[in-house]
Design a protein around this motif. Structure first.
Motif, PDB file in Angstrom:
ATOM      1  N   GLU A   1       0.852  -1.194   0.000  1.00  0.00           N
ATOM      2  CA  GLU A   1       0.000   0.000   0.000  1.00  0.00           C
ATOM      3  C   GLU A   1       0.884   1.238   0.000  1.00  0.00           C
ATOM      4  O   GLU A   1       2.062   1.189   0.341  1.00  0.00           O
ATOM      5  N   ASN A   2       0.301   2.354  -0.394  1.00  0.00           N
ATOM      6  CA  ASN A   2       1.038   3.622  -0.408  1.00  0.00           C
ATOM      7  C   ASN A   2       0.985   4.247   0.978  1.00  0.00           C
ATOM      8  O   ASN A   2       0.224   5.179   1.229  1.00  0.00           O
ATOM      9  N   PHE A   3       1.804   3.721   1.869  1.00  0.00           N
ATOM     10  CA  PHE A   3       1.835   4.204   3.249  1.00  0.00           C
ATOM     11  C   PHE A   3       2.761   5.409   3.377  1.00  0.00           C
ATOM     12  O   PHE A   3       2.402   6.425   3.943  1.00  0.00           O
ATOM     13  N   CYS A   4       3.984   5.281   2.864  1.00  0.00           N
ATOM     14  CA  CYS A   4       4.973   6.354   2.955  1.00  0.00           C
ATOM     15  C   CYS A   4       4.739   7.352   1.822  1.00  0.00           C
ATOM     16  O   CYS A   4       4.573   6.952   0.674  1.00  0.00           O
ATOM     17  N   PRO A   5       4.761   8.649   2.139  1.00  0.00           N
ATOM     18  CA  PRO A   5       4.601   9.626   1.063  1.00  0.00           C
ATOM     19  C   PRO A   5       5.807   9.597   0.120  1.00  0.00           C
ATOM     20  O   PRO A   5       6.942   9.398   0.561  1.00  0.00           O
ATOM     21  N   VAL A   6       5.554   9.774  -1.171  1.00  0.00           N
ATOM     22  CA  VAL A   6       6.612   9.815  -2.180  1.00  0.00           C
ATOM     23  C   VAL A   6       6.418  11.047  -3.058  1.00  0.00           C
ATOM     24  O   VAL A   6       5.304  11.531  -3.221  1.00  0.00           O
ATOM     25  N   ASP A   7       7.548  11.533  -3.591  1.00  0.00           N
ATOM     26  CA  ASP A   7       7.502  12.716  -4.448  1.00  0.00           C
ATOM     27  C   ASP A   7       8.788  12.740  -5.263  1.00  0.00           C
ATOM     28  O   ASP A   7       9.778  12.103  -4.894  1.00  0.00           O
TER      29      ASP A   7
END
Length: 186
Positions: A76-82
């Motif tokens: 799942e997309n738990f950690c924010p990414v950029d």
């Protein structure tokens, strides 16, 4: 002849006593070996009880995919990414039966929501303050390890990232280096 027979009987008695002594010494050696094996087994069992989880630091340049790697582990997309540097703080992932997130600020530890985590863990967060986070997550891979998500290296806008990443690396048993293959360097 009688004298020779007496000598032979005396030698046979001495030989019998010597054999008994050898058997006794062998029994003592075998007992000692068993005791030593049991002591080793108990020591190993005791060591296993006190053994900490393996600590793994995920490191690399900013925006190299460290948080994306952890997200892929979690499914799942738990950690924010950029594309820009996003992670500003250390997050330690551990096993837990339910997902719980804690924010540590000095001596204070408080449970927070996923939304609060996403705001506080990033450089874009309102406060700009550095926190430590502890995430308990129901992922079986965390039963025997702790995973450290780090801000990383080479963020020209914030050299604190490198400092806190290196500090956390000193606590790690394993360092997992992530790099962007499209950049072609480490």
């Amino acid at each position: 002849n009688t004298s020779a027979n007496t000598e032979i009987r005396e030698l046979e008695k001495k030989l019998a006593h010597t054999k008994e002594d050898i058997y006794c010494a062998n029994d003592i050696a075998m007992s000692f070996k068993k005791i030593a094996q049991q002591a080793l087994y108990l020591w190993q069992a005791d060591s296993m009880k006190h053994q900490e989880n393996v600590r793994v630091a995920i490191i690399g340049d900013f925006s190299s995919g460290k948080s994306s790697f952890i997200n892929s582990l979690l499914g799942e997309n738990f950690c924010p990414v950029d594309v820009a540097a996003s992670t500003s703080s250390i997050t330690t992932f551990k096993y837990g039966d339910v997902k719980r997130i804690f924010c540590m600020d000095g001596d204070t530890k408080r449970e927070i929501s996923s939304d609060d985590y996403n705001k506080l863990v990033t450089h874009q967060g309102k406060s700009g303050q550095k926190y430590q986070f502890e995430v308990f997550y129901p992922f079986d891979g965390f039963r025997d390890l702790e995973l450290f998500d780090t801000p990383g290296f080479n963020n020209s806008n914030n050299n604190e990232d490198e400092k806190i990443t290196l500090q956390k690396c000193q606590l790690a048993d394993v360092i997992f280096f992530v790099f962007d293959i499209n950049k072609g360097d480490i």
